[in-house]
Design a protein around this motif. Structure first.
Motif, PDB file in Angstrom:
ATOM      1  N   ILE A  85       0.964  -0.826   0.048  1.00  0.00           N
ATOM      2  CA  ILE A  85       0.041   0.132   0.204  1.00  0.00           C
ATOM      3  C   ILE A  85       1.142   0.858  -0.122  1.00  0.00           C
ATOM      4  N   VAL A  86       0.898   2.160  -1.250  1.00  0.00           N
ATOM      5  CA  VAL A  86       1.518   3.528  -0.924  1.00  0.00           C
ATOM      6  C   VAL A  86       1.216   4.624  -0.392  1.00  0.00           C
ATOM      7  N   ALA A  87       1.967   5.107   0.646  1.00  0.00           N
ATOM      8  CA  ALA A  87       1.575   6.248   0.792  1.00  0.00           C
ATOM      9  C   ALA A  87       1.316   6.890  -0.596  1.00  0.00           C
ATOM     10  N   ASP A  88       0.806   8.030   0.110  1.00  0.00           N
ATOM     11  CA  ASP A  88       0.545   9.570  -0.976  1.00  0.00           C
ATOM     12  C   ASP A  88       1.941  10.817  -1.139  1.00  0.00           C
ATOM     13  N   ASN A  89       2.500  10.148  -0.567  1.00  0.00           N
ATOM     14  CA  ASN A  89       4.117  11.242  -0.572  1.00  0.00           C
ATOM     15  C   ASN A  89       5.162  10.045  -1.263  1.00  0.00           C
ATOM     16  N   VAL A  90       4.723   9.186  -1.652  1.00  0.00           N
ATOM     17  CA  VAL A  90       5.631   8.304  -2.756  1.00  0.00           C
ATOM     18  C   VAL A  90       5.903   9.279  -3.774  1.00  0.00           C
ATOM     19  N   THR A  91       7.276  10.235  -4.663  1.00  0.00           N
ATOM     20  CA  THR A  91       7.186   9.904  -5.765  1.00  0.00           C
ATOM     21  C   THR A  91       7.044   9.468  -6.958  1.00  0.00           C
ATOM     22  N   GLY A  92       6.248   9.595  -7.756  1.00  0.00           N
ATOM     23  CA  GLY A  92       5.721   8.685  -8.963  1.00  0.00           C
ATOM     24  C   GLY A  92       5.386   7.552  -8.675  1.00  0.00           C
ATOM     25  N   GLY A  93       4.282   6.769  -8.001  1.00  0.00           N
ATOM     26  CA  GLY A  93       3.766   6.502  -7.100  1.00  0.00           C
ATOM     27  C   GLY A  93       2.055   7.279  -7.067  1.00  0.00           C
ATOM     28  N   ASP A  94       0.812   6.967  -7.637  1.00  0.00           N
ATOM     29  CA  ASP A  94       0.061   7.409  -7.604  1.00  0.00           C
ATOM     30  C   ASP A  94      -1.090   6.381  -6.363  1.00  0.00           C
ATOM     31  N   GLY A  95      -0.472   5.091  -5.790  1.00  0.00           N
ATOM     32  CA  GLY A  95      -1.281   5.039  -5.533  1.00  0.00           C
ATOM     33  C   GLY A  95      -3.188   3.710  -5.945  1.00  0.00           C
ATOM     34  N   SER A  96      -2.786   3.181  -7.186  1.00  0.00           N
ATOM     35  CA  SER A  96      -3.802   2.614  -7.961  1.00  0.00           C
ATOM     36  C   SER A  96      -2.690   1.637  -8.585  1.00  0.00           C
ATOM     37  N   SER A  97      -1.727   1.581  -8.889  1.00  0.00           N
ATOM     38  CA  SER A  97      -1.139   0.631  -9.130  1.00  0.00           C
ATOM     39  C   SER A  97       0.404   0.451  -8.232  1.00  0.00           C
ATOM     40  N   ASP A  98       1.056  -0.798  -9.504  1.00  0.00           N
ATOM     41  CA  ASP A  98       2.067  -1.520  -8.863  1.00  0.00           C
ATOM     42  C   ASP A  98       2.984  -0.795  -9.235  1.00  0.00           C
ATOM     43  N   LEU A  99       2.864   0.481 -10.041  1.00  0.00           N
ATOM     44  CA  LEU A  99       4.561   0.768 -10.639  1.00  0.00           C
ATOM     45  C   LEU A  99       4.849   2.580 -10.128  1.00  0.00           C
ATOM     46  N   ILE A 100       5.835   2.498  -9.493  1.00  0.00           N
ATOM     47  CA  ILE A 100       6.557   3.938  -9.471  1.00  0.00           C
ATOM     48  C   ILE A 100       6.984   4.337 -10.475  1.00  0.00           C
ATOM     49  N   THR A 101       7.605   5.369 -11.221  1.00  0.00           N
ATOM     50  CA  THR A 101       7.787   6.335 -12.180  1.00  0.00           C
ATOM     51  C   THR A 101       8.544   7.377 -11.498  1.00  0.00           C
ATOM     52  N   VAL A 102       9.401   7.616 -10.600  1.00  0.00           N
ATOM     53  CA  VAL A 102      10.103   8.711 -10.547  1.00  0.00           C
ATOM     54  C   VAL A 102       9.914  10.129 -11.018  1.00  0.00           C
ATOM     55  N   THR A 103      10.079  11.134 -11.394  1.00  0.00           N
ATOM     56  CA  THR A 103      10.054  12.242 -12.185  1.00  0.00           C
ATOM     57  C   THR A 103      11.262  12.755 -12.036  1.00  0.00           C
ATOM     58  N   ASN A 104      12.614  12.400 -10.783  1.00  0.00           N
ATOM     59  CA  ASN A 104      13.699  12.975 -11.654  1.00  0.00           C
ATOM     60  C   ASN A 104      14.827  11.604 -11.402  1.00  0.00           C
ATOM     61  N   SER A 105      15.731  11.781 -11.599  1.00  0.00           N
ATOM     62  CA  SER A 105      17.115  10.637 -11.759  1.00  0.00           C
ATOM     63  C   SER A 105      18.093  11.091 -10.348  1.00  0.00           C
ATOM     64  N   GLY A 106      17.884  10.416  -9.615  1.00  0.00           N
ATOM     65  CA  GLY A 106      18.824  10.552  -8.100  1.00  0.00           C
ATOM     66  C   GLY A 106      18.274   9.621  -7.101  1.00  0.00           C
ATOM     67  N   ARG A 107      18.863   9.776  -5.703  1.00  0.00           N
ATOM     68  CA  ARG A 107      18.370   9.222  -4.125  1.00  0.00           C
ATOM     69  C   ARG A 107      17.108   8.806  -3.837  1.00  0.00           C
ATOM     70  N   TYR A 108      16.694   8.137  -3.985  1.00  0.00           N
ATOM     71  CA  TYR A 108      15.060   8.301  -2.653  1.00  0.00           C
ATOM     72  C   TYR A 108      15.387   7.349  -1.670  1.00  0.00           C
ATOM     73  N   LEU A 109      14.726   7.728  -0.582  1.00  0.00           N
ATOM     74  CA  LEU A 109      14.540   6.304   0.057  1.00  0.00           C
ATOM     75  C   LEU A 109      13.153   5.973   0.316  1.00  0.00           C
ATOM     76  N   TYR A 110      13.499   4.480   0.653  1.00  0.00           N
ATOM     77  CA  TYR A 110      11.821   4.241   0.891  1.00  0.00           C
ATOM     78  C   TYR A 110      11.742   3.070   2.209  1.00  0.00           C
ATOM     79  N   GLU A 111      10.373   3.400   2.981  1.00  0.00           N
ATOM     80  CA  GLU A 111      10.460   2.651   4.326  1.00  0.00           C
ATOM     81  C   GLU A 111       9.417   1.529   4.077  1.00  0.00           C
ATOM     82  N   PHE A 112       9.812   0.021   3.898  1.00  0.00           N
ATOM     83  CA  PHE A 112       8.199  -0.903   3.721  1.00  0.00           C
ATOM     84  C   PHE A 112       8.498  -1.634   5.397  1.00  0.00           C
TER      85      PHE A 112
END
Length: 131
Positions: A85-112
């Protein structure tokens, strides 16, 4: 190394502790985040990535993994399992699919996090884009 074999340690005072960093290195295709490898795991994308999880603790205990991922190109999408379940603060995640597409390359930290052995996994982003 001590193995507490999943026994409860209570009323402990910890000082000057550290966590293991597990480096996946350069990744594309399928990447398994194994809870037994430690709570902090790193990766750099070289292509699209599909995440999977293994060895979360049993239901009634909290399992947590932080993924420190350097997304080398905005073309490198991240596919997450349907249990996430993806929170609304995940860049490139819209919460309706299983795909994360970031808008900028770089370093991201995700917590599961999962309180039920991985049946449900909660995902949120720590900070924004680290440059």
């Amino acid at each position: 190394a001590s193995n507490f074999a999943d026994n409860v340690v209570s009323r402990a005072v910890l000082k000057d502790t550290a966590e293991t960093v597990y480096p996946h290195g350069n990744v594309s295709s399928s990447v398994t985040l194994n809870h037994e490898n430690g709570h902090y795991q790193t990766a750099t994308t070289t292509g699209a990535v599909t995440l999977a999880f293994s060895n979360f603790p049993t239901s009634g205990t909290l399992g947590r993994i932080i993924l420190d991922i350097n997304v080398a190109s905005t073309a490198h999408t991240i596919t997450i399992p349907s249990a996430v379940i993806v929170a609304d603060n995940v860049t490139g995640g819209d919460g309706s699919s299983d795909l994360i597409t970031v808008t900028n390359s770089g370093r991201y930290l995700y917590e599961f996090m999962t309180p039920d052995g991985g049946t449900t996994v909660l995902m949120h982003q720590l900070g924004k884009l680290y440059t």
